[in-house]
Design an enzyme around this catalytic site. Sequence first.
Site, short mmCIF file in Angstrom:
data_model
loop_
_atom_site.label_atom_id
_atom_site.label_comp_id
_atom_site.label_asym_id
_atom_site.label_seq_id
_atom_site.Cartn_x
_atom_site.Cartn_y
_atom_site.Cartn_z
N ARG A 59 0.41 14.63 59.95
CA ARG A 59 0.77 15.17 61.26
C ARG A 59 1.98 16.11 61.21
NH1 ARG A 59 0.80 9.69 64.59
NH2 ARG A 59 1.53 8.97 62.55
N ASP A 67 -0.02 10.65 55.88
CA ASP A 67 0.16 11.10 57.27
C ASP A 67 0.29 12.62 57.26
OD1 ASP A 67 0.88 11.56 59.91
OD2 ASP A 67 2.26 9.85 60.01
N1 LIG Z 1 -6.40 8.57 58.75
C1 LIG Z 1 -6.35 7.50 59.55
N2 LIG Z 1 -5.89 7.66 60.79
C2 LIG Z 1 -5.81 6.56 61.56
C3 LIG Z 1 -6.23 5.29 61.14
N3 LIG Z 1 -6.04 4.41 62.16
C4 LIG Z 1 -5.52 5.13 63.19
N4 LIG Z 1 -5.38 6.41 62.84
C5 LIG Z 1 -4.80 7.53 63.58
O1 LIG Z 1 -3.41 7.32 63.59
C6 LIG Z 1 -2.84 8.00 64.68
C7 LIG Z 1 -1.86 7.04 65.34
O2 LIG Z 1 -0.88 6.78 64.40
P1 LIG Z 1 -0.19 5.40 64.21
O3 LIG Z 1 0.24 5.34 62.78
O4 LIG Z 1 -1.07 4.30 64.72
O5 LIG Z 1 1.06 5.39 65.14
P2 LIG Z 1 2.20 6.44 65.22
O6 LIG Z 1 1.75 7.47 66.21
O7 LIG Z 1 2.61 6.95 63.88
O8 LIG Z 1 3.41 5.56 65.70
P3 LIG Z 1 3.70 4.94 67.11
O9 LIG Z 1 4.44 5.99 67.88
O10 LIG Z 1 4.52 3.76 66.84
O11 LIG Z 1 2.38 4.62 67.74
C8 LIG Z 1 -3.99 8.45 65.57
O12 LIG Z 1 -4.20 9.85 65.34
C9 LIG Z 1 -5.18 7.65 65.02
O13 LIG Z 1 -6.41 8.36 65.16
C10 LIG Z 1 -6.72 5.16 59.82
O14 LIG Z 1 -7.06 4.08 59.34
N5 LIG Z 1 -6.78 6.29 59.07
#
Ligand SMILES: Nc1nc2c(ncn2[C@@H]2O[C@H](COP(=O)(O)OP(=O)(O)OP(=O)(O)O)[C@@H](O)[C@H]2O)c(=O)[nH]1
Length: 225
Positions: free
Chosen positions: A130, A128
């Site tokens: 971010r 992650d």
């Molecule tokens: N690298 C990668 N990014 C993904 C994948 N699937 C979804 N994403 C990205 O993950 C992000 C969303 O993150 P999530 O982990 O689904 O959720 P979160 O924001 O951490 O947590 P919540 O607040 O509970 O939704 C978005 O930017 C999506 O584009 C994947 O398989 N690989």
Amino acid sequence: MARKGPPRRLAQAKLPTPFAVFDMAVYQTEDGKEHLAISIGDLGGLPPLVRIHSECLTGDALFSLRCDCGFQLEHSLQRIATEGRGLVLYLRQEGRGIGLANKIRAYALQDQGHDTVEANETLGFPADARDYSLALDMLFDLDLRRVRLMTNNPRKVDALQSGGVEVVERVPIVCGRNPHNETYLTTKADKLGHILNPLPAASRANSAAPPDSPGSPDSPDAGDS
Ligand SMILES: Nc1nc2c(ncn2[C@@H]2O[C@H](COP(=O)(O)OP(=O)(O)OP(=O)(O)O)[C@@H](O)[C@H]2O)c(=O)[nH]1
Ligand SMILES: [Zn+2]
């Protein structure tokens, strides 16, 4: 992520949706990315519902069932509209911060059997990537220091709390599970610490949250699905 200085608020206008008419404001960061604050009602006073949503073009705009993003976005807007008050920060951190092309590369690896974390790592990225300092800057700009955060991700709660925004309640947002994202959601729970199976309030006190999560701000109401 290379991001210097606070974001600048560039423009604002109404955003009519099927749920309500929101106010939207565009913030630009020095890297040229444009992020949105989508709100309704007066955000002062009691802590409002807040959703910090990371961009997912495939899920948010193209109805992809590979993830739960589009469902969560719709649910957030709907719930905030129902309360008549709240905020969605729409952050351009596509693919957990690695960008669209790399996310699609990661999808291709997942089609070959890797899970979502292994796929990122195989591509040379952290699980992650971010950065929530942008969300903190936007919340400060909006004078928000206490929020009810709609998320299943304890890292988001930690990031806000350690950045000076109190999460008085974590509101679960469990929706959109389907056969195409079953494995992905299971990996998020197992490897990324997401809390995807809220227990009844009475039995939840010492369970669902992983060891590094704050635990206490959990909502008394279970997530929907
Ligand atoms: N690298 C990668 N990014 C993904 C994948 N699937 C979804 N994403 C990205 O993950 C992000 C969303 O993150 P999530 O982990 O689904 O959720 P979160 O924001 O951490 O947590 P919540 O607040 O509970 O939704 C978005 O930017 C999506 O584009 C994947 O398989 N690989
Ligand atoms: Zn998604």
